[in-house]
Design a protein around this motif. Structure first.
Motif, PDB file in Angstrom:
ATOM      1  N   VAL A   1       0.829  -1.212   0.000  1.00 20.10           N
ATOM      2  CA  VAL A   1       0.000   0.000   0.000  1.00 20.10           C
ATOM      3  C   VAL A   1       0.860   1.257   0.000  1.00 20.10           C
ATOM      4  O   VAL A   1       0.635   2.181  -0.796  1.00 20.10           O
ATOM      5  N   VAL A   2       1.862   1.295   0.870  1.00 25.79           N
ATOM      6  CA  VAL A   2       2.669   2.505   1.024  1.00 25.79           C
ATOM      7  C   VAL A   2       3.495   2.796  -0.229  1.00 25.79           C
ATOM      8  O   VAL A   2       3.561   3.948  -0.689  1.00 25.79           O
ATOM      9  N   ALA A   3       4.110   1.762  -0.812  1.00 26.94           N
ATOM     10  CA  ALA A   3       4.964   1.984  -1.977  1.00 26.94           C
ATOM     11  C   ALA A   3       4.195   2.576  -3.156  1.00 26.94           C
ATOM     12  O   ALA A   3       4.583   3.632  -3.681  1.00 26.94           O
ATOM     13  N   PRO A   4       3.080   1.964  -3.603  1.00 28.35           N
ATOM     14  CA  PRO A   4       2.354   2.588  -4.715  1.00 28.35           C
ATOM     15  C   PRO A   4       1.729   3.927  -4.352  1.00 28.35           C
ATOM     16  O   PRO A   4       1.608   4.810  -5.210  1.00 28.35           O
ATOM     17  N   LEU A   5       1.351   4.094  -3.091  1.00 27.38           N
ATOM     18  CA  LEU A   5       0.784   5.374  -2.670  1.00 27.38           C
ATOM     19  C   LEU A   5       1.814   6.487  -2.799  1.00 27.38           C
ATOM     20  O   LEU A   5       1.521   7.570  -3.331  1.00 27.38           O
ATOM     21  N   LEU A   6       3.030   6.232  -2.323  1.00 28.15           N
ATOM     22  CA  LEU A   6       4.087   7.237  -2.413  1.00 28.15           C
ATOM     23  C   LEU A   6       4.447   7.528  -3.871  1.00 28.15           C
ATOM     24  O   LEU A   6       4.588   8.687  -4.267  1.00 28.15           O
ATOM     25  N   LEU A   7       4.588   6.469  -4.665  1.00 23.54           N
ATOM     26  CA  LEU A   7       4.964   6.662  -6.068  1.00 23.54           C
ATOM     27  C   LEU A   7       3.881   7.401  -6.840  1.00 23.54           C
ATOM     28  O   LEU A   7       4.172   8.301  -7.640  1.00 23.54           O
ATOM     29  N   PHE A   8       2.630   7.038  -6.598  1.00 20.39           N
ATOM     30  CA  PHE A   8       1.530   7.736  -7.266  1.00 20.39           C
ATOM     31  C   PHE A   8       1.460   9.187  -6.823  1.00 20.39           C
ATOM     32  O   PHE A   8       1.226  10.090  -7.632  1.00 20.39           O
ATOM     33  N   GLY A   9       1.669   9.412  -5.527  1.00 21.64           N
ATOM     34  CA  GLY A   9       1.641  10.783  -5.027  1.00 21.64           C
ATOM     35  C   GLY A   9       2.760  11.629  -5.606  1.00 21.64           C
ATOM     36  O   GLY A   9       2.545  12.789  -5.985  1.00 21.64           O
ATOM     37  N   VAL A  10       3.964  11.056  -5.696  1.00 22.55           N
ATOM     38  CA  VAL A  10       5.091  11.796  -6.260  1.00 22.55           C
ATOM     39  C   VAL A  10       4.853  12.106  -7.730  1.00 22.55           C
ATOM     40  O   VAL A  10       5.083  13.234  -8.189  1.00 22.55           O
ATOM     41  N   LEU A  11       4.399  11.108  -8.485  1.00 15.88           N
ATOM     42  CA  LEU A  11       4.147  11.325  -9.910  1.00 15.88           C
ATOM     43  C   LEU A  11       3.080  12.383 -10.119  1.00 15.88           C
ATOM     44  O   LEU A  11       3.227  13.279 -10.969  1.00 15.88           O
ATOM     45  N   THR A  12       2.015  12.313  -9.328  1.00 15.10           N
ATOM     46  CA  THR A  12       0.937  13.290  -9.453  1.00 15.10           C
ATOM     47  C   THR A  12       1.432  14.696  -9.109  1.00 15.10           C
ATOM     48  O   THR A  12       1.096  15.673  -9.790  1.00 15.10           O
TER      49      THR A  12
ATOM     50  N   ALA B   1     -10.702  15.333 -11.043  1.00 20.53           N
ATOM     51  CA  ALA B   1     -10.076  16.289 -10.126  1.00 20.53           C
ATOM     52  C   ALA B   1      -8.771  16.826 -10.697  1.00 20.53           C
ATOM     53  O   ALA B   1      -8.467  18.011 -10.569  1.00 20.53           O
ATOM     54  N   PHE B   2      -7.991  15.962 -11.347  1.00 16.76           N
ATOM     55  CA  PHE B   2      -6.701  16.384 -11.883  1.00 16.76           C
ATOM     56  C   PHE B   2      -6.866  17.164 -13.186  1.00 16.76           C
ATOM     57  O   PHE B   2      -6.205  18.175 -13.404  1.00 16.76           O
ATOM     58  N   GLY B   3      -7.720  16.692 -14.058  1.00 21.07           N
ATOM     59  CA  GLY B   3      -8.028  17.404 -15.300  1.00 21.07           C
ATOM     60  C   GLY B   3      -6.852  17.545 -16.257  1.00 21.07           C
ATOM     61  O   GLY B   3      -6.707  18.584 -16.909  1.00 21.07           O
ATOM     62  N   ARG B   4      -5.999  16.528 -16.362  1.00 21.35           N
ATOM     63  CA  ARG B   4      -4.870  16.626 -17.290  1.00 21.35           C
ATOM     64  C   ARG B   4      -5.358  16.494 -18.736  1.00 21.35           C
ATOM     65  O   ARG B   4      -6.053  15.534 -19.078  1.00 21.35           O
TER      66      ARG B   4
ATOM     67  N   SER C   1     -12.931   9.606 -23.994  1.00 17.78           N
ATOM     68  CA  SER C   1     -13.652  10.717 -23.376  1.00 17.78           C
ATOM     69  C   SER C   1     -13.002  11.038 -22.043  1.00 17.78           C
ATOM     70  O   SER C   1     -12.311  10.216 -21.453  1.00 17.78           O
ATOM     71  N   GLY C   2     -13.248  12.238 -21.565  1.00 15.92           N
ATOM     72  CA  GLY C   2     -12.700  12.628 -20.280  1.00 15.92           C
ATOM     73  C   GLY C   2     -11.250  13.079 -20.379  1.00 15.92           C
ATOM     74  O   GLY C   2     -10.690  13.241 -21.470  1.00 15.92           O
ATOM     75  N   TYR C   3     -10.656  13.267 -19.199  1.00 12.17           N
ATOM     76  CA  TYR C   3      -9.281  13.737 -19.141  1.00 12.17           C
ATOM     77  C   TYR C   3      -8.305  12.562 -19.249  1.00 12.17           C
ATOM     78  O   TYR C   3      -8.709  11.411 -19.447  1.00 12.17           O
TER      79      TYR C   3
END
Length: 230
Positions: free
Chosen positions: A5-16, A109-112, A126-128
Motif C-alpha cells: 500500500v505505502v509503496a504505490p501510494l508514495l509513487l503515485f503521489g510523487v508522480l501526481t 479532479a486532476f483534469g490533465r 472521453s474525459g481527461y
C-alpha cells in the motif's frame, strides 16, 4: 500489506505532484515517446493494437473479475451458506467497479489534457487523461485474477499460463493507449500505480467474507446443568 500500500501510494503521489507542478503538460520524455508512436503506426499494427486496447474496457475486465470470484469460492472450500458464496463471487467485481469510480473521480479532479486529437487513431476516448482508465482497469482485472490463482493450493501448469497472460495483457493494454495517441506515457504509469494501490487496499478484505459471524462461529455453550445426571 504495508509495503503493497505505502509503496504505490508514495509513487503515485510523487508522480501526481510532479505533473501538477509541471502544469499537467507532457514532460519531454513523454512528448518524445508520443511523437515516436505517431510516426510508427502502419495500418496492420494499428489494427492489432486496437484489438489489444479493447481488453481494458467493457466486458473483458469484468469477465476476469468474475473468474477470480469463482476461483475464490473454489479455493476457499465452498462455504455452506449460499449468500457467502455469492458474496465471494461478486467481491472482485465490486472491487473493480469501485476502483473505476475512484479512478474517474481522480481523473476529473486532476483534469490533465489528453494529447492532440489529431494524433488519435482507432480510438475516441472521453474525459481527461490522467490516470489512464484502460491501464488502471486492465491492471486491476489482471491483479484480481492472478491473486485468485496464486492463493489456491491446487495449482498446475495452467496457473503459470494465467499469470503470464494476465500480466502481459495488462502491460499491453497500457502501452496500447500511448501507441494510439490518446494518452501520455505517465498517464499509463499513473494508472498502473493506482491499480497497485487499490489492489493493496482491497485484496486483503475479500478473504474476510467467509469469516462473517452470519456464516457461523463457535457453538454456543450449553445451558447450565445441561450435562448433569439426575
Amino acid at each position: 500489506m504495508a509495503l503493497t500500500v505505502v509503496a504505490p501510494l508514495l509513487l503515485f503521489g510523487v508522480l501526481t505532484a510532479l505533473l501538477a507542478v509541471h502544469g499537467w503538460g507532457p514532460f519531454p520524455v513523454e512528448a518524445a515517446l508520443h511523437s515516436w508512436a505517431v510516426a510508427h503506426r502502419p495500418s496492420w499494427a494499428v489494427r492489432t493494437v486496437d484489438v489489444v486496447t479493447d481488453l481494458g474496457a467493457g466486458l473483458p475486465p469484468y469477465l476476469a473479475a468474475v473468474a477470480a470470484g469463482f476461483l475464490v469460492v473454489r479455493n476457499g472450500g465452498r462455504p455452506e451458506r449460499r449468500t457467502v458464496r455469492i458474496a465471494q463471487v461478486c467481491a472482485p467485481v465490486v472491487v473493480l467497479a469501485a476502483g473505476q469510480l475512484l479512478r474517474n473521480g481522480l481523473m476529473r479532479a486532476f483534469g490533465r489534457p489528453r494529447p492532440p486529437m489529431a494524433d488519435w487513431v482507432a480510438a475516441s476516448p472521453s474525459g481527461y487523461s490522467y490516470p489512464s482508465g484502460h491501464a488502471f482497469t486492465a491492471a486491476v482485472a489482471a491483479g484480481l485474477l492472478v491473486w485468485a490463482v496464486l492463493r489456491g493450493t491446487r495449482r498446475g501448469p495452467w496457473a503459470v499460463v494465467v499469470v503470464a497472460v494476465s500480466g502481459l495483457a495488462a502491460v499491453a493494454v497500457g502501452l496500447s493507449r500511448v501507441y494510439l495517441g490518446v494518452h501520455w506515457p505517465f498517464d499509463v504509469v499513473g494508472g498502473w500505480l493506482l491499480a497497485a494501490l487499490w489492489l493493496g487496499l482491497t485484496l486483503p478484505l475479500i478473504p474476510l467474507i467467509d469469516r462473517s459471524p452470519s456464516d457461523g462461529g463457535p457453538p454456543a455453550p450449553p445451558p447450565p446443568g445441561a450435562g448433569a445426571v439426575h
